[in-house]
Design an enzyme around this catalytic site. Structure first.
Site, PDB file in Angstrom:
ATOM      1  N   ASP A  34       0.960  -1.128  -0.154  1.00 43.38           N
ATOM      2  CA  ASP A  34       0.098  -0.113   0.020  1.00 43.38           C
ATOM      3  C   ASP A  34       0.939   1.137   0.119  1.00 43.38           C
ATOM      4  O   ASP A  34       2.045   1.183   0.096  1.00 43.38           O
ATOM      5  CB  ASP A  34      -1.119   0.022   1.185  1.00 43.38           C
ATOM      6  CG  ASP A  34      -0.314  -0.404   2.604  1.00 43.38           C
ATOM      7  OD1 ASP A  34       0.931  -0.214   2.577  1.00 43.38           O
ATOM      8  OD2 ASP A  34      -1.005  -1.212   3.411  1.00 43.38           O
ATOM      9  N   ASP A 103      -8.788  -2.889  13.970  1.00 43.28           N
ATOM     10  CA  ASP A 103     -10.319  -3.219  13.368  1.00 43.28           C
ATOM     11  C   ASP A 103     -10.204  -4.360  12.605  1.00 43.28           C
ATOM     12  O   ASP A 103     -11.159  -4.320  11.914  1.00 43.28           O
ATOM     13  CB  ASP A 103     -10.832  -1.922  12.923  1.00 43.28           C
ATOM     14  CG  ASP A 103      -9.879  -1.259  11.781  1.00 43.28           C
ATOM     15  OD1 ASP A 103      -8.897  -1.854  11.277  1.00 43.28           O
ATOM     16  OD2 ASP A 103     -10.386  -0.255  11.320  1.00 43.28           O
ATOM     17  N   HIS A 105      -8.524  -4.544   9.729  1.00 42.07           N
ATOM     18  CA  HIS A 105      -7.883  -4.351   8.364  1.00 42.07           C
ATOM     19  C   HIS A 105      -6.695  -4.870   7.950  1.00 42.07           C
ATOM     20  O   HIS A 105      -5.840  -5.058   8.845  1.00 42.07           O
ATOM     21  CB  HIS A 105      -7.939  -2.627   7.998  1.00 42.07           C
ATOM     22  CG  HIS A 105      -6.862  -2.102   8.651  1.00 42.07           C
ATOM     23  ND1 HIS A 105      -6.959  -1.277   9.898  1.00 42.07           N
ATOM     24  CD2 HIS A 105      -5.504  -2.057   8.260  1.00 42.07           C
ATOM     25  CE1 HIS A 105      -5.716  -0.538  10.121  1.00 42.07           C
ATOM     26  NE2 HIS A 105      -4.765  -1.173   9.270  1.00 42.07           N
ATOM     27  N   GLU A 110     -10.236  -1.186   4.803  1.00 46.60           N
ATOM     28  CA  GLU A 110     -10.790  -0.923   6.164  1.00 46.60           C
ATOM     29  C   GLU A 110     -11.950  -1.657   6.309  1.00 46.60           C
ATOM     30  O   GLU A 110     -12.555  -2.372   5.294  1.00 46.60           O
ATOM     31  CB  GLU A 110     -11.083   0.622   6.265  1.00 46.60           C
ATOM     32  CG  GLU A 110      -9.910   1.640   6.177  1.00 46.60           C
ATOM     33  CD  GLU A 110      -9.338   1.468   7.423  1.00 46.60           C
ATOM     34  OE1 GLU A 110      -9.287   0.745   8.393  1.00 46.60           O
ATOM     35  OE2 GLU A 110      -8.495   2.560   7.709  1.00 46.60           O
TER      36      GLU A 110
END
Length: 269
Positions: A34, A103, A105, A110
């Protein structure tokens, strides 16, 4: 390759093996997972810069063997599509190293990202920006709002996925990834769909797993050829886990298990 602090011990160990002559990286190619949108490539916190500093230079790999998306492109969508094509034309990814967010991801996919998603632009959640502010002198205003990330569908095309997690802060995400349903609310749960995925965690990150004892038992009793090349491995059972060792693996090659590893001193969102 993933960035962040969790994989740093892996890169340090690889560097030591390269320097000792145990590993040859002359044919290795590194692909970026990324990148922030809008950060110049030479910004110290662009992931291109981070990977050059933490992976390429220590391993003696030139930038000619590096692939990554252009986070400064005028047409970001075209840059995303070009990167997916480049990965495919290079023969695909052999080994994908992943971290995991609090969370759930992976990459910057996300919660509620499509499980079939391709490389694309994403808007970061406020929690991810808060978590990453520590890399920007603690100033959340310096953290970009948008990123380019390999999609979950892109990630799942790699031949082997290895997810790393350390620390109690990752315990809920690890439990949802390994034991929860496959659901977009926990993007990492998509690893359950992969035929060769390995999850490496320490005891703190594993603390919410309901089936931890089962994972240890299955790993201790699984044959050595499982998860490796059966032509080059015997069918001997693995030794039982040592007491006092902290890191172990879950679910390698589609079957759960636990393997002691050297403990990591770092954690990352």
């Amino acid at each position: 390759m993933a960035t962040g602090s969790t994989p740093l011990p892996v890169y340090e160990a690889l560097t030591a093996k390269v320097r000792s002559g145990a590993v040859d990286t002359s044919a290795a190619r590194i692909a970026q997972l990324d990148e922030y949108v809008g950060l110049p490539a030479d910004h110290p916190e662009s992931y291109r810069s981070v990977l050059r500093r933490e992976v390429l230079e220590p391993l003696g790999i030139s930038m000619d063997a590096f692939m990554g998306p252009d986070g400064t492109a005028a047409d970001v969508q075209a840059a995303c599509e070009a990167y997916d094509r480049a990965l495919a034309e290079a023969g695909g990814v052999d080994l994908q190293l992943l971290g995991i967010g609090t969370d759930g991801h992976i990459g910057f996919n996300e919660p509620c990202s499509s499980l079939a998603s391709r490389t694309r632009i994403k808007t970061l959640t406020e929690q991810t920006r808060v978590d990453n502010a520590r890399f920007f002198d603690g100033d959340i205003e310096q953290v970009p709002h948008h990123v380019i990330t390999q999609g979950i569908g892109t990630i799942l095309e790699a031949r082997h996925l290895v997810l790393l997690a350390t620390g109690e802060g990752k315990a809920d995400a690890v439990a949802a990834t390994v034991e929860g349903p496959v659901a977009a609310v926990c993007p990492a749960s998509a690893l359950q769909l992969h035929p060769h995925a390995t999850v490496v965690v320490d005891e703190a990150a594993a603390s919410k797993l309901k089936l931890a004892d089962y994972f240890r038992h299955t790993y201790a009793n699984k044959p050595e050829w499982q998860g490796s090349d059966p032509a080059r491995a015997s069918h001997r059972r693995r030794p039982p886990p040592e007491e006092g060792r902290r890191l172990w693996r879950i679910g390698e090659a589609g079957a759960p298990g636990a393997r002691p590893q050297g403990a990591s001193r770092r954690d990352t969102p």
